[in-house]
Design a protein around this motif. Structure first.
Motif, short mmCIF file in Angstrom:
data_model
loop_
_atom_site.label_atom_id
_atom_site.label_comp_id
_atom_site.label_asym_id
_atom_site.label_seq_id
_atom_site.Cartn_x
_atom_site.Cartn_y
_atom_site.Cartn_z
N ASN A 112 27.85 43.37 54.19
CA ASN A 112 26.90 43.52 55.29
C ASN A 112 27.68 43.82 56.56
N ALA A 113 26.97 43.97 57.66
CA ALA A 113 27.64 44.34 58.92
C ALA A 113 28.67 43.30 59.34
N GLY A 114 28.43 42.03 58.96
CA GLY A 114 29.36 40.98 59.36
C GLY A 114 30.49 40.74 58.38
N THR A 115 30.37 41.21 57.16
CA THR A 115 31.41 41.02 56.14
C THR A 115 31.69 42.37 55.48
N VAL A 116 32.78 42.99 55.90
CA VAL A 116 33.12 44.32 55.40
C VAL A 116 34.34 44.30 54.48
N GLU A 117 34.95 43.10 54.29
CA GLU A 117 36.11 43.01 53.39
C GLU A 117 36.08 41.69 52.64
N TYR A 118 36.42 41.76 51.35
CA TYR A 118 36.62 40.57 50.54
C TYR A 118 38.04 40.58 50.01
N ASP A 119 38.76 39.49 50.29
CA ASP A 119 40.14 39.35 49.83
C ASP A 119 40.12 38.51 48.55
N LEU A 120 40.52 39.12 47.45
CA LEU A 120 40.28 38.56 46.13
C LEU A 120 41.56 38.24 45.39
N GLN A 121 41.44 37.38 44.39
CA GLN A 121 42.55 37.06 43.51
C GLN A 121 42.03 36.87 42.09
N VAL A 122 42.93 37.07 41.13
CA VAL A 122 42.60 36.84 39.72
C VAL A 122 43.19 35.49 39.32
N MET A 123 42.38 34.66 38.69
CA MET A 123 42.81 33.32 38.32
C MET A 123 43.60 33.35 37.01
N PRO A 124 44.55 32.43 36.84
CA PRO A 124 45.31 32.37 35.59
C PRO A 124 44.43 31.94 34.42
N SER A 125 44.84 32.31 33.24
CA SER A 125 44.21 31.91 31.97
C SER A 125 42.85 32.55 31.75
N THR A 126 41.87 32.26 32.62
CA THR A 126 40.52 32.80 32.43
C THR A 126 40.39 34.23 32.93
N TYR A 127 41.25 34.63 33.87
CA TYR A 127 41.20 35.93 34.55
C TYR A 127 39.90 36.12 35.32
N ALA A 128 39.27 35.01 35.70
CA ALA A 128 38.11 35.09 36.58
C ALA A 128 38.58 35.57 37.95
N ILE A 129 37.67 36.17 38.70
CA ILE A 129 37.99 36.69 40.03
C ILE A 129 37.32 35.81 41.08
N THR A 130 38.07 35.45 42.11
CA THR A 130 37.52 34.65 43.20
C THR A 130 38.15 35.09 44.50
N ASN A 131 37.70 34.49 45.61
CA ASN A 131 38.25 34.86 46.91
C ASN A 131 39.49 34.04 47.22
N LEU A 132 40.34 34.57 48.07
CA LEU A 132 41.47 33.81 48.58
C LEU A 132 40.97 32.71 49.50
N PRO A 133 41.71 31.61 49.64
CA PRO A 133 41.29 30.54 50.55
C PRO A 133 41.10 31.06 51.97
N SER A 134 40.12 30.51 52.66
CA SER A 134 39.85 30.82 54.07
C SER A 134 39.44 32.28 54.29
N THR A 135 38.87 32.90 53.26
CA THR A 135 38.31 34.25 53.39
C THR A 135 36.86 34.22 52.91
N PRO A 136 36.06 35.24 53.21
CA PRO A 136 34.66 35.23 52.78
C PRO A 136 34.51 34.89 51.30
N SER A 137 33.59 33.99 50.99
CA SER A 137 33.49 33.46 49.64
C SER A 137 32.67 34.36 48.73
N VAL A 138 32.95 34.26 47.44
CA VAL A 138 32.21 34.97 46.41
C VAL A 138 31.60 33.92 45.48
N LYS A 139 30.59 34.34 44.69
CA LYS A 139 29.95 33.44 43.75
C LYS A 139 30.46 33.71 42.34
N PRO A 140 30.80 32.66 41.59
CA PRO A 140 31.25 32.88 40.21
C PRO A 140 30.11 33.34 39.33
#
Length: 247
Positions: free
Chosen positions: A204-232
């Motif tokens: 949206n206009a207020g969130t134009v970037e998501y900083d992401l990481q891949v988790m070990p073992s499960t390879y799930a994707i989530t946001n980096l700490p202190s960045t806009p959050s994502v939902k699993p």
């Protein structure tokens, strides 16, 4: 669309850090790809699943990876009418890039001309199917401009059935689903369910970037700490319910 200033939305991974580099190595060895799905709203939407928007092998990635998306669209039409899950949509006819709030007419020879649908909302695109009455319905949809490590292209992310001498208004949604999975999918490959744990988020206009990481073992994707959050998102979830709800 010349002269319009377009917002750029970014999905960023940093595989330069030691822990993410180690995970990337595992993903590459096991043949994983990063796959995305994007939402849309409109009538007679495909019930068998959602076209894969883009699929990028992790083997093409290293270091800082930016996947940029601009809310810029083309209309596509294909004569594939019975599209089952795992079918790959082929965009047979594609319009020029269009401003939201406009409409096109699709003619029997495969060409597009301006107009044909009145009162299209400023966040949507309209299409009139000018093929003769009695001809089979076509599958139509929107292709969104995205730049990945493998190039910049307009790629399909939604699909609707449109009968001859009928019109449709399609609204792109900014809900994105990302998943890392051991699948060799192409853009346009229709999928019904999430094949591995992933995440969803909305631009949206207020969130134009998501900083992401891949988790070990499960390879799930989530946001980096202190960045806009994502939902699993759990493996097996219905993709259409996630991205097309407009939430």
């Amino acid at each position: 669309m010349t002269g319009e200033k377009m917002t750029t939305f970014t999905m960023e991974f940093d595989f330069g850090s030691a822990d993410q580099k180690a995970i990337l190595t595992e993903l590459q060895k096991s043949g994983y790809s990063l796959m995305a799905y994007k939402g849309a709203a409109g009538p007679n939407q495909l019930t068998s699943g959602v076209p894969t928007w883009f699929s990028v092998p992790f083997g093409t990635m290293f270091g800082l990876v930016d996947i940029d998306y601009q809310p810029q669209y083309k209309l596509y039409v294909t004569n594939q009418s019975n599209i089952a899950a795992n079918t790959t949509i082929q965009m047979q006819s594609i319009s020029d890039a269009l401003s939201l709030g406009s409409a096109q007419t699709f003619n029997a020879d495969g060409s597009f001309v301006s107009g044909g649908v009145e009162g299209v909302a400023s966040d949507s695109l309209g299409l009139f199917n000018n093929r003769p009455a009695g001809t089979p319905p076509v599958t139509v949809g929107l292709a969104g401009l995205v730049t990945t490590p493998t190039g910049s292209n307009y790629l399909p992310f939604c699909a609707f059935t449109l009968h001859p001498q009928n019109s449709i208004v399609m609204k792109p949604l900014e809900t994105i689903l990302l998943v890392a999975a051991q699948q060799s999918l192409k853009s346009g490959s229709v999928q019904a369910n999430v094949s591995a744990p992933g995440c969803t988020f909305s631009f949206n206009a207020g969130t134009v970037e998501y900083d992401l990481q891949v988790m070990p073992s499960t390879y799930a994707i989530t946001n980096l700490p202190s960045t806009p959050s994502v939902k699993p998102v759990s493996s097996g979830s219905t993709i259409g319910l996630i991205v097309n709800s407009g939430n």
